[in-house]
Design a protein around this motif. Sequence first.
Motif, mmCIF file in Angstrom:
data_model
loop_
_atom_site.group_PDB
_atom_site.id
_atom_site.type_symbol
_atom_site.label_atom_id
_atom_site.label_comp_id
_atom_site.label_asym_id
_atom_site.label_seq_id
_atom_site.Cartn_x
_atom_site.Cartn_y
_atom_site.Cartn_z
ATOM 1 N N MET A 52 35.903 24.920 67.594
ATOM 2 C CA MET A 52 35.339 24.942 66.294
ATOM 3 C C MET A 52 36.113 26.046 65.451
ATOM 4 N N ARG A 53 35.873 27.435 66.700
ATOM 5 C CA ARG A 53 36.519 28.807 66.281
ATOM 6 C C ARG A 53 37.233 28.740 65.589
ATOM 7 N N HIS A 54 38.375 28.283 67.116
ATOM 8 C CA HIS A 54 39.953 28.811 67.783
ATOM 9 C C HIS A 54 40.307 27.176 66.499
ATOM 10 N N PHE A 55 39.638 25.910 66.467
ATOM 11 C CA PHE A 55 40.667 25.517 64.973
ATOM 12 C C PHE A 55 40.697 26.378 64.087
ATOM 13 N N VAL A 56 39.653 26.768 63.529
ATOM 14 C CA VAL A 56 39.881 27.580 62.041
ATOM 15 C C VAL A 56 40.684 28.851 62.707
ATOM 16 N N ASN A 57 40.257 29.339 63.942
ATOM 17 C CA ASN A 57 40.947 30.541 63.345
ATOM 18 C C ASN A 57 43.389 30.400 63.851
ATOM 19 N N LEU A 58 43.025 29.338 64.584
ATOM 20 C CA LEU A 58 44.349 28.835 64.621
ATOM 21 C C LEU A 58 45.391 27.950 63.780
ATOM 22 N N ALA A 59 44.566 27.501 61.914
ATOM 23 C CA ALA A 59 44.855 26.789 61.756
ATOM 24 C C ALA A 59 44.697 27.725 59.504
ATOM 25 N N LEU A 60 44.347 28.819 60.076
ATOM 26 C CA LEU A 60 44.237 30.047 59.256
ATOM 27 C C LEU A 60 46.199 30.181 59.062
ATOM 28 N N VAL A 61 47.086 30.654 60.075
ATOM 29 C CA VAL A 61 47.653 31.130 60.561
ATOM 30 C C VAL A 61 48.677 30.260 59.226
ATOM 31 N N PRO A 62 49.199 28.349 60.256
ATOM 32 C CA PRO A 62 50.404 28.229 58.518
ATOM 33 C C PRO A 62 49.606 27.696 57.835
ATOM 34 N N PHE A 63 48.192 27.721 57.267
ATOM 35 C CA PHE A 63 48.033 28.078 55.685
ATOM 36 C C PHE A 63 48.484 29.165 54.680
ATOM 37 N N PHE A 64 47.604 30.264 55.807
ATOM 38 C CA PHE A 64 48.263 31.640 55.602
ATOM 39 C C PHE A 64 49.550 32.081 54.884
ATOM 40 N N LEU A 65 50.227 31.563 55.968
ATOM 41 C CA LEU A 65 51.976 32.466 55.432
ATOM 42 C C LEU A 65 52.054 30.994 54.739
ATOM 43 N N THR A 66 52.106 30.232 54.691
ATOM 44 C CA THR A 66 51.982 28.704 53.325
ATOM 45 C C THR A 66 51.697 29.089 51.877
ATOM 46 N N LEU A 67 50.884 30.753 51.731
ATOM 47 C CA LEU A 67 49.924 30.758 50.252
ATOM 48 C C LEU A 67 51.576 31.517 50.077
ATOM 49 N N VAL A 68 51.619 32.401 51.192
ATOM 50 C CA VAL A 68 52.202 33.765 51.332
ATOM 51 C C VAL A 68 53.433 33.553 50.447
ATOM 52 N N VAL A 69 54.310 33.062 51.104
ATOM 53 C CA VAL A 69 55.659 32.135 50.552
ATOM 54 C C VAL A 69 55.620 31.495 49.308
ATOM 55 N N THR A 70 55.043 30.675 49.483
ATOM 56 C CA THR A 70 54.865 29.906 47.666
ATOM 57 C C THR A 70 54.320 30.586 46.646
ATOM 58 N N THR A 82 56.690 24.024 44.197
ATOM 59 C CA THR A 82 55.631 25.257 44.407
ATOM 60 C C THR A 82 54.644 25.533 44.189
ATOM 61 N N THR A 83 54.094 25.289 42.662
ATOM 62 C CA THR A 83 52.877 25.313 42.399
ATOM 63 C C THR A 83 51.784 24.404 43.335
ATOM 64 N N ARG A 84 52.395 23.386 43.428
ATOM 65 C CA ARG A 84 51.618 22.497 44.425
ATOM 66 C C ARG A 84 50.989 22.552 44.960
ATOM 67 N N VAL A 85 51.850 22.916 46.048
ATOM 68 C CA VAL A 85 51.521 23.196 47.332
ATOM 69 C C VAL A 85 51.151 24.583 47.923
ATOM 70 N N HIS A 86 51.353 25.585 46.252
ATOM 71 C CA HIS A 86 50.699 27.085 46.689
ATOM 72 C C HIS A 86 49.628 26.961 46.333
ATOM 73 N N ILE A 87 48.836 25.041 45.518
ATOM 74 C CA ILE A 87 47.364 25.218 44.920
ATOM 75 C C ILE A 87 47.019 24.567 46.407
ATOM 76 N N ILE A 88 47.386 24.055 47.100
ATOM 77 C CA ILE A 88 46.615 22.652 48.385
ATOM 78 C C ILE A 88 46.806 24.013 49.108
ATOM 79 N N SER A 89 47.701 24.716 50.028
ATOM 80 C CA SER A 89 47.420 25.946 50.345
ATOM 81 C C SER A 89 46.344 26.457 50.504
ATOM 82 N N GLY A 90 46.050 27.068 48.904
ATOM 83 C CA GLY A 90 44.768 27.699 48.406
ATOM 84 C C GLY A 90 43.386 27.181 48.980
#
Length: 366
Positions: free
Chosen positions: A1-19, A32-40
Amino acid sequence: MRHFVNLALVPFFLTLVVTGIMRFLLPFSLITTRVHIISGFAVLVLVGLHLISRMAYFKTVIQSAGNGSGNGRKNRVSQKTLIGVAGLWIILLTTSLWGLPPASQVIDTSYESRNRATIFRSDPQTVYKPVDDGMRLKRVTDSDASLLVQLDWSSSFLERYGQNRGPFSDSRPQIAIWAESETGTLIETLYLSETAAFSERFHWAGHQQRRVDILPIWRNRFTLTTGIAPDGEQAVFFSGATPEHSFSVHNYLKTDSNPFYLYVEINAPADPNDYFNSNREPDQPGYTKPGIGQPSVLYGAYIEPTEDKQYLLLDLVGHGGSNPSDGNIHYDLAPLTSARELVEKILVRVQHVEPDENNEEVQTGP
């Protein structure tokens, strides 16, 4: 579970930053707003799971910093770290809440701050909803007066443009709905398509376009609101800061008010014909820029508050012409072909109010 959380944070965090950067630097986009909110939300859940898994660590750090147990040097570092984190949070929160530097300076560099004069947002008392075969709009007032607009696309329009509804499509018709006084002064813009609402220039029908090229009649009226001419220059009749536009259609929805016009301007993308097209020379009549084709069409109705009639059909009254800079209504409909067949009908329902003897407004009509 720990590895899943750490790895999943990377793409979602990058998406949040870009949007987030896109929302800061670019015009508003619902996608853009929809993707930003869901990623958040995804980052919120993942960070929450990460913190839960690290509860023992936080408990140890807080206890050691509070009671001085353990190695002295480590305790001092922990105390400084906690104070630094708390101090930074308080400073940023305070500057954000009160609009102080540096928060105010950062916000002033955003797209919305730099272009606030020309960005359009409808009145909070205006609600609209796209439907499969058209659009519904309602403008209400505190006194229960209302203006309802029902736009129904034609079958030929749905056959041609109904498939262009993907999230990244730039081939959707642009629409402006506004009320105008008898003297030709804009009273209130009720609706503007999202693509045109937040920028003077945007990608449409495969080309970079200007608002004034697509919706020229409305855009020239909108100069009164913005104080900025369609070419981006300060309007001649304004000096100094742009004034706040305080007109409202509310004042015209009373039985003792002046009549007004309701207009709907529509432009369909990539819709040339033999007369209106980009193959002509720019100085020739009928020349329109690539991607535009036939000019915008204008539907209108004359609304008289003293009339008992509550329902009106808007008539096709003219078009925007091939010279958008003049902002005039061109009444010769003969050169138009398919542009005349975009709409099945536009129905308006007007519900007025009238003052009673106690100077309170009472509802009239159905």
